[in-house]
Design a protein around this motif. Structure first.
Motif: not given
Length: 64
Positions: A1, A5-7, A9
């Motif tokens: 990844m 890469t935005p995650i 939550v």
């Protein structure tokens, strides 16, 4: 990844409708603060806000 890469939550949303019986006339800043609190709770972070690396928001109010 990728490191870029935005995650996602946690998410939070607040609606303060003028025609609602519990209308509070909240400012855009207060609406955003309440939504952030809900997102932190949804993420399981709660009172550990210092652990948040970044917060991203969409426009909170429509242009009038």
């Amino acid at each position: 990844m990728s490191l870029h890469t935005p995650i996602l939550v946690g998410v939070g949303q607040i609606t303060d409708r003028i025609d609602a019986p519990v209308y509070a006339a909240l400012s855009p800043q207060r609406l955003a603060a309440k939504a952030v609190t809900r997102a932190l709770e949804d993420a399981g972070i709660g009172d550990r806000r210092e652990r948040v690396d970044r917060l991203a928001c969409v426009r909170t109010v429509a242009d009038s």
